[in-house]
Motif scaffolding. Structure first.
Motif, mmCIF file in Angstrom:
data_model
loop_
_atom_site.group_PDB
_atom_site.id
_atom_site.type_symbol
_atom_site.label_atom_id
_atom_site.label_comp_id
_atom_site.label_asym_id
_atom_site.label_seq_id
_atom_site.Cartn_x
_atom_site.Cartn_y
_atom_site.Cartn_z
ATOM 1 N N ASN A 101 0.845 -1.185 0.000
ATOM 2 C CA ASN A 101 0.000 0.000 0.000
ATOM 3 C C ASN A 101 0.886 1.243 0.000
ATOM 4 O O ASN A 101 1.910 1.274 0.682
ATOM 5 N N ARG A 102 0.479 2.249 -0.773
ATOM 6 C CA ARG A 102 1.219 3.509 -0.835
ATOM 7 C C ARG A 102 0.220 4.652 -0.716
ATOM 8 O O ARG A 102 -0.735 4.739 -1.503
ATOM 9 N N GLN A 103 0.434 5.521 0.270
ATOM 10 C CA GLN A 103 -0.420 6.684 0.477
ATOM 11 C C GLN A 103 0.424 7.940 0.332
ATOM 12 O O GLN A 103 1.503 8.037 0.923
ATOM 13 N N PHE A 161 -1.400 -2.241 -4.252
ATOM 14 C CA PHE A 161 -0.748 -2.893 -5.393
ATOM 15 C C PHE A 161 -0.363 -4.312 -5.013
ATOM 16 O O PHE A 161 -0.100 -4.622 -3.842
ATOM 17 N N TYR A 162 -0.333 -5.168 -6.002
ATOM 18 C CA TYR A 162 0.053 -6.562 -5.778
ATOM 19 C C TYR A 162 0.440 -7.183 -7.110
ATOM 20 O O TYR A 162 0.180 -6.625 -8.189
ATOM 21 N N GLY A 163 1.074 -8.347 -7.031
ATOM 22 C CA GLY A 163 1.485 -9.015 -8.257
ATOM 23 C C GLY A 163 2.137 -10.350 -7.975
ATOM 24 O O GLY A 163 2.296 -10.771 -6.819
ATOM 25 N N ALA A 164 2.518 -11.019 -9.054
ATOM 26 C CA ALA A 164 3.139 -12.344 -8.950
ATOM 27 C C ALA A 164 3.984 -12.599 -10.186
ATOM 28 O O ALA A 164 3.737 -12.030 -11.264
ATOM 29 N N ASP A 204 4.382 -12.888 -15.676
ATOM 30 C CA ASP A 204 4.529 -11.779 -14.735
ATOM 31 C C ASP A 204 3.225 -10.990 -14.734
ATOM 32 O O ASP A 204 2.743 -10.573 -15.795
ATOM 33 N N TYR A 205 2.653 -10.772 -13.543
ATOM 34 C CA TYR A 205 1.391 -10.038 -13.437
ATOM 35 C C TYR A 205 1.519 -8.978 -12.353
ATOM 36 O O TYR A 205 2.115 -9.219 -11.297
ATOM 37 N N GLY A 206 0.962 -7.794 -12.605
ATOM 38 C CA GLY A 206 0.947 -6.734 -11.608
ATOM 39 C C GLY A 206 -0.315 -5.904 -11.720
ATOM 40 O O GLY A 206 -0.874 -5.744 -12.813
ATOM 41 N N ARG A 207 -0.767 -5.363 -10.595
ATOM 42 C CA ARG A 207 -1.972 -4.540 -10.598
ATOM 43 C C ARG A 207 -1.868 -3.502 -9.485
ATOM 44 O O ARG A 207 -1.380 -3.798 -8.383
ATOM 45 N N SER A 208 -2.315 -2.294 -9.786
ATOM 46 C CA SER A 208 -2.416 -1.238 -8.777
ATOM 47 C C SER A 208 -3.766 -0.554 -8.927
ATOM 48 O O SER A 208 -4.264 -0.368 -10.042
ATOM 49 N N THR A 209 -4.362 -0.191 -7.791
ATOM 50 C CA THR A 209 -5.639 0.517 -7.793
ATOM 51 C C THR A 209 -5.509 1.737 -6.896
ATOM 52 O O THR A 209 -5.027 1.634 -5.758
#
Length: 710
Positions: free
Chosen positions: A320-322, A350-353, A375-380
């Motif tokens: 998590n980034r704030q 954010f998370y990924g694998a 490779d997978y990544g996601r940020s919301t």
């Protein structure tokens, strides 16, 4: 005062000392340092590999270069020793470092883009390509691998270069260490760490606090950083690594850039706000109290299972980034249709694998190593914007001006194969990258309509290395690369009325040829020539009122050469030299930018040189360093005054002692010995022409550490 691109007397001094060291080494009775050994890397090939036999430009910074005699706060402290790389400490901890590789990433307004950052296998670059080097824990660093050129493309989007940090594993007897560092401009740092291994579990724990009053006006910062790592072996053929880290900066001041006139008057001063009614007038940074608060946490797990010569590796991470940032622009230029306020507030999950399988087989008289992975990544983001004023008071959170959700995801299958046989190493790789961006706007009046966009590109890589002799390798490689717009670059169109879904990714063709050679047993040289042609380069379109929009330019060309040399001279002397020549230009004109104009933020030449000495028992050491750069333009048309070239000379001294279970270290570092005034970094394309960010003149650091081994 006239500025010279390189202070030749500094460089002459360095090489005179180097010559003295070589003369000492040639003396019959002079002891010979240990021969230079090849280092094992995983960047580029994804498997353990001697860097000498990799058909790519790669440099490794070991723990001593990263940690000894350094503050260990900014990656630029050690990255300056790498050819092809420009790493600038902006003296602005609200905006992080500037890092570019062969010109990629040089125009980033904040953080790192165009260069992929990785720490212990976990991306420090978000799926959209924006990264933060501040998340690197340098106190526990074991090494940094810096990969440039075509082989970076195997890491996908925004891989004009790759910087990978690897932290140490806990091992051996338990130890506890404390370090205290102080220096100029109110700089102070305290670090405490513990490490060891017990019952088959290795552990590393580190926590630190860094504070500075800042060299530039309104640039004070406080940074708290912590890190933990566990390594264990569930079976004799497997390894599990768990990491967790946190970074916190509260109200880090942003000094902003200044105009050339202000820099000439006082390099430490801020830009005066001409609209300020107070007498004397305040600086823009003071009037708006520009600042940023950051709270970043992440954790990851990596598991490796060996199956004979084969291997399966899986990695997962999340965090998590704030961020809350107070910017500086007048309420009088904010219109509901074009601006989202001067306060940025976002909360990002954010998370990924990444999972890959390595197969090793015999083929055609050689060894074939094949890696296949995903490779997978996601940020919301939950993102809000607010006015930066209440009434006539600035630097406060006012009315809501933006309210939306942003999601970015990337999905990249990849494959890479390497065949080694006889005198040849042949490599091929392929990666297919897909990035999706979606926007859910809950504040429609600001014009940022909901919607989405997706990008996809396939990046092939080819490389070949031939061993001319046991001490000389030559190689060639080529690749296709691409850079999507980052989320921040998509926020505004040229009209300032919404997301710029029309932006295209930049695509590039990279070609490189090089030689790696040992000259005797104590000197190694790497040299490379490279040529990069880019289409649809992303450049600034309109910048003003605190907001920047981007457009695609036509073609750019980057061509140049890199040379690095490491040598042990004997008698305790060693040296390093890293040189880069780079001509980065627009091949076609656009707007008021003529064909042949230099890319902003990219020096035509830069150099690092070091002569070091240590005693035979490693109890004492000293070194001289020189860092030099040619001039740098700050905007595309090259019409404004370029930041002049410079050369500075640094010195460091260190000592070590052992007393029973205690290991003691001390160091003193003196930077910019001649008190050179120079621009350390530029803000590319600033509409107000506040391009320039001054670097410190003469400054010092001193530190002591004590480690107890149980």
């Amino acid at each position: 005062m006239k500025q010279h691109p390189f202070r030749l007397n500094y460089i002459a001094t360095l090489f005179a000392l180097s010559a003295a060291g070589m003369a000492a080494a040639a003396a019959p009775d002079a002891p010979v340092n240990a021969p230079l050994a090849d280092v094992v890397v995983i960047s580029g090939s994804r498997v353990e590999h001697g860097s000498f036999d990799l058909p790519a430009a790669i440099d490794v910074l070991d723990a001593a270069r990263i940690r000894d005699g350094q503050l260990r706060v900014n990656a630029s402290e050690s990255l300056s020793a790498v050819p092809g790389l420009v790493a600038q400490n902006r003296q602005n901890y609200a905006q992080d470092l500037q890092i570019s590789s062969r010109g990629f990433g040089a125009r980033s307004a904040f953080g790192v883009r165009g260069v992929r950052l990785i720490a212990d296998g976990i991306p420090a670059t978000m799926p959209d390509g924006q990264g933060q080097a501040a998340t690197f824990n340098l106190d526990m660093a074991e090494r940094i691998e810096v990969l440039r050129g075509p082989f970076s493309a195997i890491y996908g989007n925004h891989s004009g270069g790759t910087v990978q940090l690897f932290t140490r594993d806990g091992q051996g007897r338990p130890s506890v260490e404390g370090t205290v560092i102080g220096g100029s401009n109110g700089t102070r740092k305290v670090d405490v760490n513990a490490q060891g291994a017990a019952n088959g579990i290795g552990y590393v724990i580190d926590t630190s606090r860094f504070e500075t009053d800042g060299y530039r006006a309104h640039s004070a910062a406080t940074r708290d950083q912590s890190f933990a790592k566990l390594t264990l072996a569930p079976t004799s053929t497997s390894k599990l690594t768990l990491t967790a880290s946190a970074l916190s900066q509260d109200d880090t001041q942003d000094p902003l850039g200044v105009t050339w006139a202000t820099y000439q008057r006082d390099p430490r001063a801020g830009e005066t706000d001409a609209t300020d009614p107070q007498i004397p007038k305040r600086t823009i940074a003071d009037r708006y109290n520009t600042r940023k608060s950051i709270d970043h946490k992440q954790a990851g797990a990596a598991f490796e299972q060996r199956l004979g010569d084969d291997r399966v590796r899986a990695m997962v991470y999340g965090g998590n980034r704030q961020v809350i940032q107070y910017q500086a622009f007048s309420k009088f230029v904010q219109t509901p249709a074009s601006q989202s306020g001067g306060v940025v507030d976002f909360d990002r999950d954010f998370y990924g694998a990444d999972i890959n399988w390595l197969s090793v087989r015999s083929m055609a008289g050689g060894k074939l190593s094949t890696t296949i992975g995903i490779d997978y990544g996601r940020s919301t983001d939950e993102r809000q914007g607010y006015e930066n004023f209440i009434g006539n008071q600035f630097g406060l959170q006012g009315k809501l001006r933006r309210d939306e959700s942003n999601a970015v995801s990337s999905f990249d299958p990849y494959a890479q194969a390497e065949w080694q046989g006889g005198d040849w190493v042949l490599t091929a790789g392929l990666r297919h990258s897909r990035m999706k961006v979606s926007v859910d706007d809950r504040f429609a009046t600001n014009g940022n309509d909901s919607g989405g966009v997706s990008y996809r590109h396939t990046t092939p890589v080819l490389g070949a290395l031939v061993k001319i002799s046991p001490t000389i390798n030559v190689y060639a490689s080529a690749a296709r690369g691409f850079e999507t717009p980052t989320l921040n670059e998509l926020f505004y169109s040229g009209a300032g009325a919404g997301f710029n879904f029309a932006l295209k990714p930049a695509t590039s063709t990279h070609v490189e040829a090089g030689v790696k050679a040992y000259l005797g047993s104590n000197t190694r040289i790497n040299a490379a020539l490279f040529h990069v042609k880019t289409s649809d380069e992303l450049v600034v379109d309109i910048s003003g009122g605190g907001r920047t929009s981007y457009r695609n330019a036509s073609e750019t060309l980057r061509k140049g050469a890199e040379v690095s040399l490491d040598s042990n001279f004997g008698a305790g002397f060693s040296g390093r030299l890293a040189m880069t020549a780079l001509n980065a230009t627009y091949q076609q004109g656009f707007g008021n930018v003529a064909a042949g104009s230099r890319l902003p933020g990219v020096p035509k030449a830069n150099l690092f040189g070091e002569l070091a000495w240590k005693s035979s028992n490693d109890g004492f050491g000293a070194a001289l360093e020189t860092i030099a750069s040619s001039k740098i333009y700050a905007e595309d048309a090259n019409a404004e005054i370029a930041a002049p070239g410079y050369a500075i000379l640094n010195a460091r001294f260190q000592a070590k002692q052992s007393l029973g279970g205690w290991r003691l270290k001390q160091f003193v570092r003196l930077n910019n010995l001649s008190e050179r005034r120079y621009v350390g970094s530029v803000i590319v394309g600033d509409a107000n022409k506040r391009f320039y960010e001054a670097a410190p003149q003469r400054n010092w650091l001193a530190g002591v550490s004590a480690q107890y081994v149980f």
